[in-house]
Design a protein around this motif. Structure first.
Motif, PDB file in Angstrom:
ATOM      1  N   ILE A 119      49.769  62.139  16.887  1.00  0.00           N
ATOM      2  CA  ILE A 119      49.727  63.133  15.828  1.00  0.00           C
ATOM      3  C   ILE A 119      50.048  64.482  16.462  1.00  0.00           C
ATOM      4  N   VAL A 120      51.144  65.096  16.063  1.00  0.00           N
ATOM      5  CA  VAL A 120      51.523  66.398  16.605  1.00  0.00           C
ATOM      6  C   VAL A 120      51.922  67.325  15.472  1.00  0.00           C
ATOM      7  N   TYR A 121      51.742  68.620  15.709  1.00  0.00           N
ATOM      8  CA  TYR A 121      52.061  69.626  14.698  1.00  0.00           C
ATOM      9  C   TYR A 121      52.686  70.830  15.381  1.00  0.00           C
ATOM     10  N   HIS A 122      53.717  71.390  14.743  1.00  0.00           N
ATOM     11  CA  HIS A 122      54.348  72.598  15.271  1.00  0.00           C
ATOM     12  C   HIS A 122      55.175  73.251  14.167  1.00  0.00           C
ATOM     13  N   ARG A 124      54.824  74.387  11.089  1.00  0.00           N
ATOM     14  CA  ARG A 124      54.780  73.858   9.723  1.00  0.00           C
ATOM     15  C   ARG A 124      55.373  72.463   9.585  1.00  0.00           C
ATOM     16  N   ARG A 125      55.439  71.727  10.692  1.00  0.00           N
ATOM     17  CA  ARG A 125      55.920  70.350  10.662  1.00  0.00           C
ATOM     18  C   ARG A 125      54.863  69.442  11.281  1.00  0.00           C
ATOM     19  N   LEU A 126      54.584  68.328  10.607  1.00  0.00           N
ATOM     20  CA  LEU A 126      53.597  67.366  11.052  1.00  0.00           C
ATOM     21  C   LEU A 126      54.279  66.037  11.350  1.00  0.00           C
ATOM     22  N   CYS A 127      54.065  65.501  12.557  1.00  0.00           N
ATOM     23  CA  CYS A 127      54.653  64.221  12.957  1.00  0.00           C
ATOM     24  C   CYS A 127      53.548  63.190  13.176  1.00  0.00           C
ATOM     25  N   TYR A 128      53.848  61.947  12.797  1.00  0.00           N
ATOM     26  CA  TYR A 128      52.887  60.865  12.985  1.00  0.00           C
ATOM     27  C   TYR A 128      53.649  59.551  13.111  1.00  0.00           C
ATOM     28  N   ILE A 129      52.940  58.504  13.601  1.00  0.00           N
ATOM     29  CA  ILE A 129      53.548  57.205  13.870  1.00  0.00           C
ATOM     30  C   ILE A 129      53.212  56.215  12.759  1.00  0.00           C
ATOM     31  N   ILE A 130      54.232  55.501  12.277  1.00  0.00           N
ATOM     32  CA  ILE A 130      54.054  54.435  11.295  1.00  0.00           C
ATOM     33  C   ILE A 130      54.355  53.116  11.996  1.00  0.00           C
ATOM     34  N   PRO A 131      53.338  52.312  12.364  1.00  0.00           N
ATOM     35  CA  PRO A 131      53.592  51.059  13.076  1.00  0.00           C
ATOM     36  C   PRO A 131      54.152  49.989  12.146  1.00  0.00           C
ATOM     37  N   ASP A 156      58.239  46.845  20.399  1.00  0.00           N
ATOM     38  CA  ASP A 156      57.741  46.425  21.706  1.00  0.00           C
ATOM     39  C   ASP A 156      57.753  47.565  22.721  1.00  0.00           C
ATOM     40  N   GLU A 157      58.218  48.744  22.323  1.00  0.00           N
ATOM     41  CA  GLU A 157      58.190  49.896  23.211  1.00  0.00           C
ATOM     42  C   GLU A 157      56.840  50.611  23.109  1.00  0.00           C
ATOM     43  N   TYR A 158      56.328  51.011  24.260  1.00  0.00           N
ATOM     44  CA  TYR A 158      55.056  51.726  24.312  1.00  0.00           C
ATOM     45  C   TYR A 158      55.326  53.213  24.181  1.00  0.00           C
ATOM     46  N   LEU A 159      54.775  53.845  23.166  1.00  0.00           N
ATOM     47  CA  LEU A 159      54.989  55.269  22.950  1.00  0.00           C
ATOM     48  C   LEU A 159      53.952  56.056  23.730  1.00  0.00           C
ATOM     49  N   ASP A 160      54.392  56.784  24.739  1.00  0.00           N
ATOM     50  CA  ASP A 160      53.479  57.494  25.625  1.00  0.00           C
ATOM     51  C   ASP A 160      53.074  58.849  25.065  1.00  0.00           C
ATOM     52  N   PHE A 161      54.020  59.553  24.435  1.00  0.00           N
ATOM     53  CA  PHE A 161      53.696  60.870  23.879  1.00  0.00           C
ATOM     54  C   PHE A 161      54.738  61.250  22.835  1.00  0.00           C
ATOM     55  N   VAL A 162      54.370  62.207  21.993  1.00  0.00           N
ATOM     56  CA  VAL A 162      55.283  62.807  21.021  1.00  0.00           C
ATOM     57  C   VAL A 162      55.100  64.312  21.111  1.00  0.00           C
ATOM     58  N   LEU A 163      56.200  65.041  21.260  1.00  0.00           N
ATOM     59  CA  LEU A 163      56.179  66.498  21.346  1.00  0.00           C
ATOM     60  C   LEU A 163      57.113  67.073  20.292  1.00  0.00           C
TER      61      LEU A 163
END
Length: 473
Positions: A119-122, A124-131, A156-163
């Motif tokens: 979950i990241v925010y910057h 006025r934009r919000l990002c999140y993961i939908i599995p 099958d990819e491991y998501l380490d971070f979201v920026l």
């Protein structure tokens, strides 16, 4: 320039028999007194009487208070007039007391969502993961327009971070691969250079990262310029050097690093400036850091402490909660004045954070919010006053799963995604994010959004009015 408020200073004089000490003081002394008041004190003072309102609304006082409020909000004074002073003063006061202009609840529109460090925010934009079963998606919601965008990566990819920056979405997938997506054009860039990272951030169109060194190998600082797709090693430090804080100024193309010797008292700082154009050494200086009557031991700055970094315009903030869970140290670097300072925040006994090292979010260079799980609230860390206070969190009535997870009798399981995810992060199952305009807490049920900027209170198509759960808080 003549103060318009001076023409009204006689208003109300002689109507009361009591002695008005403030009203009798020369304006210069009143201005000196104002230096010790915060914005909320000024607003309250204006309500005392007509004369006080005239005094505390005069141009010279208003200009000073407005300047302080803008600096605390990390904002420039361009195109801001004294008529807007009350708005910015109240904005700052609301951040300091966790009193938003508006609260809404945003149910997850896509069903299940990963709420660990993805979950990241910057801006006025919000990002999140939908599995998903065969593929996962990174969704981005623009709070200003209500528009949603998605990017896909294999399940099958491991998501380490979201920026997230103003222009790019940056993701770290397994095997050390970094993907960068241009938000406007959806152009994709990929970099596969290192296996893991000690530190990584994105500022505008530049990705700054420090690869994890192998045993006693040198510490290297790299910058990936997304405009030119160029990777460059800016500087290298021999073992056992450790950088305590680092600032990248994308406008001036300058990197500033700080090495602090905590064994010395007062601590000895080596500050170095590097050019991003060719890795050229621009300046190096050594000075002592005043710890303000605190003695910092080297072991306090290492190990498993709560630590956070944030960039606010030309300011860099590095915060650390020490092992005693009762004291926080804030390193603040102002690039505009080229000054490094240290400030301390003392937590009240009622909100000591020795139970769970919850994530801390820096909303401004002075104000940070930390989720205090055992107390079911927000610990507000104010570096300007040196005090941390507790604001009880009120659940929305639709946060059913979050309510169960906050029950201390319910056993919690560790999260699945992200290098920050541990058994200590997952019990609260609430992920804070935000900045000076918007603060949010994400749970399995959705997102509770708090809007602090009085000029940014959008009507989101998926949001619902906040409805308090009676048994929470």
């Amino acid at each position: 320039m003549e103060d318009k408020g001076n023409h009204e200073l006689a208003a109300g004089r002689g109507k009361h028999e009591y002695f008005d000490i403030v009203g009798e003081l020369p304006l210069e002394l009143v201005i000196h007194v104002v230096e010790y008041l915060d914005g909320a004190d000024i607003v309250r003072s204006q309500r005392v009487s007509k004369r006080w309102r005239a005094i505390f609304s005069c141009d010279r006082i208003t200009e000073r208070v407005l300047s302080r409020a803008l600096d605390a909000l990390d904002m420039e004074s361009t195109n801001v007039t004294t008529t807007d002073a009350i708005k910015y003063i109240r904005w700052l006061h609301n951040l300091q007391t966790a009193r938003p202009v508006k609260k809404v609840f945003l149910p997850w529109p896509d069903g299940s969502v990963e709420i660990s460090n993805s979950i990241v925010y910057h801006s006025r934009r919000l990002c999140y993961i939908i599995p998903g079963d065969s593929e996962n998606k990174v969704a981005m919601l623009d709070l200003e327009t209500g528009k949603r965008s998605t990017w896909t990566y294999t399940a099958d990819e491991y998501l380490d971070f979201v920026l997230l920056s103003d222009r790019y979405l940056v993701m770290g997938v397994e095997r050390g691969v970094i993907e960068a997506w241009n938000i406007q054009t959806s152009e994709r860039l990929a970099l596969e250079a290192f296996c893991s990272y000690n530190f990584i951030t994105v500022i505008k169109d530049k990705v700054l990262f420090i690869p994890t060194p192998i045993e006693r190998s040198p510490l290297q600082v790299w910058v990936w310029d997304l405009r030119t797709d160029r990777l460059q090693n800016i500087c290298t430090f021999t073992y056992p050097v450790r950088l305590d804080t680092i600032h990248l100024d994308a406008d001036d193309n300058v990197l500033v690093t700080f090495e602090i010797d905590w064994v010395e008292h007062p601590p000895l700082v080596q500050q170095t400036k590097w050019s991003l154009s060719g890795g050229e050494l621009l300046d190096r200086k050594t000075f002592q850091l005043s710890p303000a009557n605190h003695r910092v031991h080297e072991h306090d700055t290492r190990g498993r402490n709560i630590r956070w970094n944030a960039t606010h315009s030309h300011k860099e903030v590095t915060g650390m909660c020490f092992k005693d869970r009762n004291t926080s140290m804030i390193l603040s670097y102002n690039y505009a004045t080229d000054r490094l300072s240290v400030r301390w925040i003392a937590c009240a006994e009622s909100i000591k954070h020795n139970e769970v090292p919850g994530r801390c979010i820096s909303l401004t260079s002075d104000i940070s919010y930390r989720w205090a799980h055992l107390h079911k609230g927000i610990a507000i860390h104010n570096a300007a006053t040196g005090v941390a206070t507790l604001h009880l969190y009120q659940l929305d009535k639709r946060e059913i799963r979050a309510c169960k997870l906050l029950d201390p009798h319910v056993r919690k399981e560790p999260g699945r995604v992200g290098s920050w995810t541990t058994c200590f992060d997952s019990p609260a199952s609430l992920r804070p994010f935000g900045d000076r305009e918007v603060f949010g807490l994400a749970s399995d049920d959705g997102v509770q959004l708090w809007f602090f900027n009085p000029d940014f209170v959008p009507d989101l198509p998926f949001a619902e009015p906040f409805l308090a759960m009676q048994e929470s808080g």
